[in-house]
Design an enzyme around this catalytic site. Structure first.
Site, PDB file in Angstrom:
ATOM      1  CE  LYS A  65       2.136 -45.834  28.006  1.00  0.00           C
ATOM      2  NZ  LYS A  65       1.043 -45.330  27.120  1.00  0.00           N
TER       3      LYS A  65
ATOM      4  NE  ARG B 227       1.698 -51.617  24.419  1.00  0.00           N
ATOM      5  CZ  ARG B 227       2.476 -50.613  23.997  1.00  0.00           C
ATOM      6  NH1 ARG B 227       3.547 -50.264  24.650  1.00  0.00           N
ATOM      7  NH2 ARG B 227       2.162 -49.944  22.895  1.00  0.00           N
TER       8      ARG B 227
ATOM      9  NE  ARG C 283      -0.928 -47.439  19.022  1.00  0.00           N
ATOM     10  CZ  ARG C 283      -0.680 -46.142  19.074  1.00  0.00           C
ATOM     11  NH1 ARG C 283      -1.208 -45.329  18.181  1.00  0.00           N
ATOM     12  NH2 ARG C 283       0.111 -45.664  19.999  1.00  0.00           N
TER      13      ARG C 283
ATOM     14  NE  ARG D  38       1.910 -40.322  19.669  1.00  0.00           N
ATOM     15  CZ  ARG D  38       1.826 -41.352  20.508  1.00  0.00           C
ATOM     16  NH1 ARG D  38       2.367 -41.282  21.722  1.00  0.00           N
ATOM     17  NH2 ARG D  38       1.210 -42.450  20.142  1.00  0.00           N
TER      18      ARG D  38
ATOM     19  NE  ARG E 175       3.799 -43.746  17.485  1.00  0.00           N
ATOM     20  CZ  ARG E 175       3.730 -44.213  18.734  1.00  0.00           C
ATOM     21  NH1 ARG E 175       4.300 -43.546  19.733  1.00  0.00           N
ATOM     22  NH2 ARG E 175       3.107 -45.330  19.002  1.00  0.00           N
TER      23      ARG E 175
HETATM   24  P1  ADP Z   1       2.143 -42.227  25.401  1.00  0.00           P
HETATM   25  O1  ADP Z   1       3.627 -42.383  25.559  1.00  0.00           O
HETATM   26  O2  ADP Z   1       1.365 -42.608  26.631  1.00  0.00           O
HETATM   27  O3  ADP Z   1       1.612 -42.923  24.160  1.00  0.00           O
HETATM   28  P2  ADP Z   1       2.772 -39.433  24.749  1.00  0.00           P
HETATM   29  O4  ADP Z   1       3.639 -39.016  25.890  1.00  0.00           O
HETATM   30  O5  ADP Z   1       3.428 -39.686  23.440  1.00  0.00           O
HETATM   31  O6  ADP Z   1       1.827 -40.683  25.182  1.00  0.00           O
HETATM   32  O7  ADP Z   1       1.645 -38.297  24.583  1.00  0.00           O
HETATM   33  C1  ADP Z   1       0.657 -38.402  23.551  1.00  0.00           C
HETATM   34  C2  ADP Z   1       0.434 -37.014  22.936  1.00  0.00           C
HETATM   35  O8  ADP Z   1      -0.171 -36.149  23.909  1.00  0.00           O
HETATM   36  C3  ADP Z   1       1.723 -36.312  22.509  1.00  0.00           C
HETATM   37  O9  ADP Z   1       1.435 -35.572  21.342  1.00  0.00           O
HETATM   38  C4  ADP Z   1       2.056 -35.382  23.675  1.00  0.00           C
HETATM   39  O10 ADP Z   1       2.762 -34.211  23.254  1.00  0.00           O
HETATM   40  C5  ADP Z   1       0.680 -35.026  24.209  1.00  0.00           C
HETATM   41  N1  ADP Z   1       0.629 -34.880  25.668  1.00  0.00           N
HETATM   42  C6  ADP Z   1       1.332 -35.582  26.597  1.00  0.00           C
HETATM   43  N2  ADP Z   1       0.981 -35.199  27.849  1.00  0.00           N
HETATM   44  C7  ADP Z   1       0.017 -34.240  27.693  1.00  0.00           C
HETATM   45  C8  ADP Z   1      -0.766 -33.453  28.603  1.00  0.00           C
HETATM   46  N3  ADP Z   1      -0.630 -33.575  29.939  1.00  0.00           N
HETATM   47  N4  ADP Z   1      -1.656 -32.573  28.086  1.00  0.00           N
HETATM   48  C9  ADP Z   1      -1.810 -32.452  26.751  1.00  0.00           C
HETATM   49  N5  ADP Z   1      -1.109 -33.139  25.847  1.00  0.00           N
HETATM   50  C10 ADP Z   1      -0.208 -34.045  26.299  1.00  0.00           C
HETATM   51  P1  AMP Z   2       4.273 -47.222  21.914  1.00  0.00           P
HETATM   52  O1  AMP Z   2       5.365 -46.348  21.400  1.00  0.00           O
HETATM   53  O2  AMP Z   2       4.470 -47.679  23.333  1.00  0.00           O
HETATM   54  O3  AMP Z   2       2.890 -46.637  21.665  1.00  0.00           O
HETATM   55  O4  AMP Z   2       4.337 -48.559  21.041  1.00  0.00           O
HETATM   56  C1  AMP Z   2       4.145 -48.531  19.641  1.00  0.00           C
HETATM   57  C2  AMP Z   2       3.988 -49.951  19.107  1.00  0.00           C
HETATM   58  O5  AMP Z   2       5.200 -50.705  19.338  1.00  0.00           O
HETATM   59  C3  AMP Z   2       2.888 -50.801  19.754  1.00  0.00           C
HETATM   60  O6  AMP Z   2       1.605 -50.555  19.207  1.00  0.00           O
HETATM   61  C4  AMP Z   2       3.396 -52.208  19.459  1.00  0.00           C
HETATM   62  O7  AMP Z   2       3.184 -52.560  18.108  1.00  0.00           O
HETATM   63  C5  AMP Z   2       4.907 -52.054  19.659  1.00  0.00           C
HETATM   64  N1  AMP Z   2       5.282 -52.285  21.071  1.00  0.00           N
HETATM   65  C6  AMP Z   2       5.811 -51.377  21.943  1.00  0.00           C
HETATM   66  N2  AMP Z   2       6.041 -51.939  23.144  1.00  0.00           N
HETATM   67  C7  AMP Z   2       5.647 -53.237  23.035  1.00  0.00           C
HETATM   68  C8  AMP Z   2       5.597 -54.329  23.928  1.00  0.00           C
HETATM   69  N3  AMP Z   2       5.995 -54.225  25.193  1.00  0.00           N
HETATM   70  N4  AMP Z   2       5.121 -55.522  23.458  1.00  0.00           N
HETATM   71  C9  AMP Z   2       4.702 -55.666  22.189  1.00  0.00           C
HETATM   72  N5  AMP Z   2       4.710 -54.668  21.306  1.00  0.00           N
HETATM   73  C10 AMP Z   2       5.164 -53.463  21.707  1.00  0.00           C
END
Ligand code: ADP
Ligand code: AMP
Length: 229
Positions: free
Chosen positions: A21, A96, A174, A130, A163
């Site tokens: 995302k 969420r 999660r 990641r 992270r």
């Molecule tokens: P989210 O925001 O849904 O948690 P991220 O955008 O941070 O996910 O993506 C999670 C991991 O996967 C990151 O390390 C990113 O670089 C990688 N990633 C994102 N999109 C793709 C894809 N289409 N194919 C392979 N790896 C991806």
């Molecule tokens: P994300 O970067 O979206 O994966 O979020 C990382 C962490 O931030 C989550 O696991 C939650 O602990 C917190 N968080 C992010 N967005 C929200 C939300 N909308 N409501 C509650 N916690 C959140």
């Protein structure tokens, strides 16, 4: 926007952690001149800064649990009221749970909710590889999106980090939190006629091409709500 006509401007990206995302939201928002509002990024910045919000959020985030709704809602309400949200926005990681979705409805009208559809095994692979830049937040992946110089951010040279909530113990929590609290939003938005699914497997550019088509012709009511592009 008249429902069913023209590109969507008020968009939510919904999907499990690691679905891609943030990667897609950053690129699409830049391209469209929209605000990319990631509650996770804003909370991580608060933790780094060590302010009151960060101190309240830190423990929940490390453990993989949601941060209390009132804290998150305050950030989103404030951020969406700023002028740079006027052209459009992509909400990434918010709402969420149902309480957040209902609260959001009081101060924003959504036009499109994109569900990132992905095999859970792929999610674990994406999360474990990641790495992020602690300075600018740019997201990398050891295999699919490596930096030019190993371990260093392409933009500012900072040392990349994992992270704390991408470690296996927190990932398990999660994914459970997603299934129990966030996944019910799919049905909520399907009923409202806002939901469209996107196949989130494949390369980032394949996913972004699907997303662009979806956002450009967003007409949720005009097509099957679960139709995938
Ligand atoms: P989210 O925001 O849904 O948690 P991220 O955008 O941070 O996910 O993506 C999670 C991991 O996967 C990151 O390390 C990113 O670089 C990688 N990633 C994102 N999109 C793709 C894809 N289409 N194919 C392979 N790896 C991806
Ligand atoms: P994300 O970067 O979206 O994966 O979020 C990382 C962490 O931030 C989550 O696991 C939650 O602990 C917190 N968080 C992010 N967005 C929200 C939300 N909308 N409501 C509650 N916690 C959140």
């Amino acid at each position: 926007m008249t429902p069913g006509h023209g590109p969507a401007r008020h968009i939510v990206f919904l999907g499990p952690p690691g679905a891609g995302k943030g990667t897609q939201a950053a690129e699409l928002a830049r391209e469209l001149g929209f605000l990319h509002l990631s509650t996770g990024d804003l909370l991580r910045a608060a933790v780094t800064e060590g302010n009151e919000l960060g101190r309240a959020a830190d423990g929940h985030m490390r453990a993989g649990r949601l941060v209390p709704d009132d804290l998150v809602l305050a950030i989103v309400r404030e951020r969406l009221a700023r002028p740079d949200a006027a052209r459009g926005f992509i909400l990434d990681g918010f709402p969420r749970n149902l309480a957040q979705a209902r609260a959001l409805e009081a101060f924003a009208t959504l036009e499109l909710v994109v569900s990132f559809e992905i095999d859970p095994r792929l999610v674990v692979q994406r999360l474990s590889g990641r790495r992020i830049c602690p300075t600018c937040g740019t997201v990398y992946h050891l295999d699919s999106r490596p930096p030019r110089v190993a371990g260093r951010c392409d933009r500012d040279g900072s040392e990349l980090v994992q992270r704390p909530d991408d470690r296996a113990e927190a990932v398990e929590v999660r994914l459970k939190v997603y299934a129990e609290q966030t996944a019910p939003l799919l049905e909520h938005y399907r009923r409202l006629g806002l939901l469209r699914g996107v196949d989130a497997a494949g390369t980032p550019s394949e996913v972004s091409a699907r997303l662009r088509r979806l956002v450009a012709g967003a007409a949720p009511e005009a097509r099957s709500p679960t139709e995938r592009l």
